[in-house]
Design a protein around this motif. Structure first.
Motif, PDB file in Angstrom:
ATOM      1  N   LYS A   2       0.197  -1.319  -0.159  1.00 14.65           N
ATOM      2  CA  LYS A   2       0.002  -0.360  -0.072  1.00 14.65           C
ATOM      3  C   LYS A   2       0.927   1.784   0.132  1.00 14.65           C
ATOM      4  CE  LYS A   2      -4.474  -1.108   2.408  1.00 14.65           C
ATOM      5  NZ  LYS A   2      -5.539  -0.998   3.439  1.00 14.65           N
ATOM      6  N   CYS A   4       0.270   5.207   1.594  1.00 13.85           N
ATOM      7  CA  CYS A   4       0.116   6.240   1.806  1.00 13.85           C
ATOM      8  C   CYS A   4      -1.203   7.425   1.216  1.00 13.85           C
ATOM      9  CB  CYS A   4       0.765   6.323   3.400  1.00 13.85           C
ATOM     10  SG  CYS A   4       0.009   7.996   4.219  1.00 13.85           S
ATOM     11  N   GLU A  22      -2.687  -2.566   9.421  1.00 11.69           N
ATOM     12  CA  GLU A  22      -2.624  -2.970   8.218  1.00 11.69           C
ATOM     13  C   GLU A  22      -3.487  -2.374   7.173  1.00 11.69           C
ATOM     14  OE1 GLU A  22      -0.590  -6.451   7.213  1.00 11.69           O
ATOM     15  OE2 GLU A  22       0.511  -6.249   9.298  1.00 11.69           O
ATOM     16  N   GLU A  23      -5.188  -2.128   7.995  1.00  9.04           N
ATOM     17  CA  GLU A  23      -6.278  -1.680   7.040  1.00  9.04           C
ATOM     18  C   GLU A  23      -5.838  -0.386   7.170  1.00  9.04           C
ATOM     19  OE1 GLU A  23      -8.352  -4.118   5.563  1.00  9.04           O
ATOM     20  OE2 GLU A  23      -6.745  -5.842   6.697  1.00  9.04           O
ATOM     21  N   ASP A  25      -5.192   3.634   5.578  1.00 11.69           N
ATOM     22  CA  ASP A  25      -4.601   3.415   4.096  1.00 11.69           C
ATOM     23  C   ASP A  25      -4.013   4.956   4.669  1.00 11.69           C
ATOM     24  OD1 ASP A  25      -6.595   1.620   2.360  1.00 11.69           O
ATOM     25  OD2 ASP A  25      -8.220   3.687   2.458  1.00 11.69           O
ATOM     26  N   CYS A  27      -0.192   6.612   6.605  1.00  7.19           N
ATOM     27  CA  CYS A  27       1.192   5.927   7.242  1.00  7.19           C
ATOM     28  C   CYS A  27       1.111   6.411   8.926  1.00  7.19           C
ATOM     29  CB  CYS A  27       2.511   5.911   6.426  1.00  7.19           C
ATOM     30  SG  CYS A  27       3.007   7.850   6.869  1.00  7.19           S
TER      31      CYS A  27
END
Length: 79
Positions: A2, A4, A22-23, A25, A27
């Protein structure tokens, strides 16, 4: 991997994510201590400071660069 939505940083490891979730979106650098995402103003201020510190630009030039960078990111489409 992913990216940020608020600063564009690649998030590869669990530690890179806000609250190690980790869900999320965004950082860890774009999160407030409570885990919520920083506002545009907070992110602009921190990114401007980062540019001044790491690239040696003066505050005015760094702010201009930061605004350009943030404008390309999903979190700030309406700013």
């Amino acid at each position: 991997m992913k990216i940020c939505i608020a600063c564009g940083m690649p998030m590869k490891n669990r530690e890179d994510f806000a609250m190690r979730d980790e869900e999320k979106d965004y950082c860890a650098f774009c999160a407030r201590p409570d885990g919520t995402m920083q506002s545009y103003e907070e992110k602009l201020e921190s990114m401007t400071g980062f540019i001044v510190k790491t690239q040696g630009f003066d505050n005015h030039a760094a702010c201009h660069l930061a605004k350009g960078m943030l404008a390309k990111l999903p979190a700030w489409k309406n700013e």
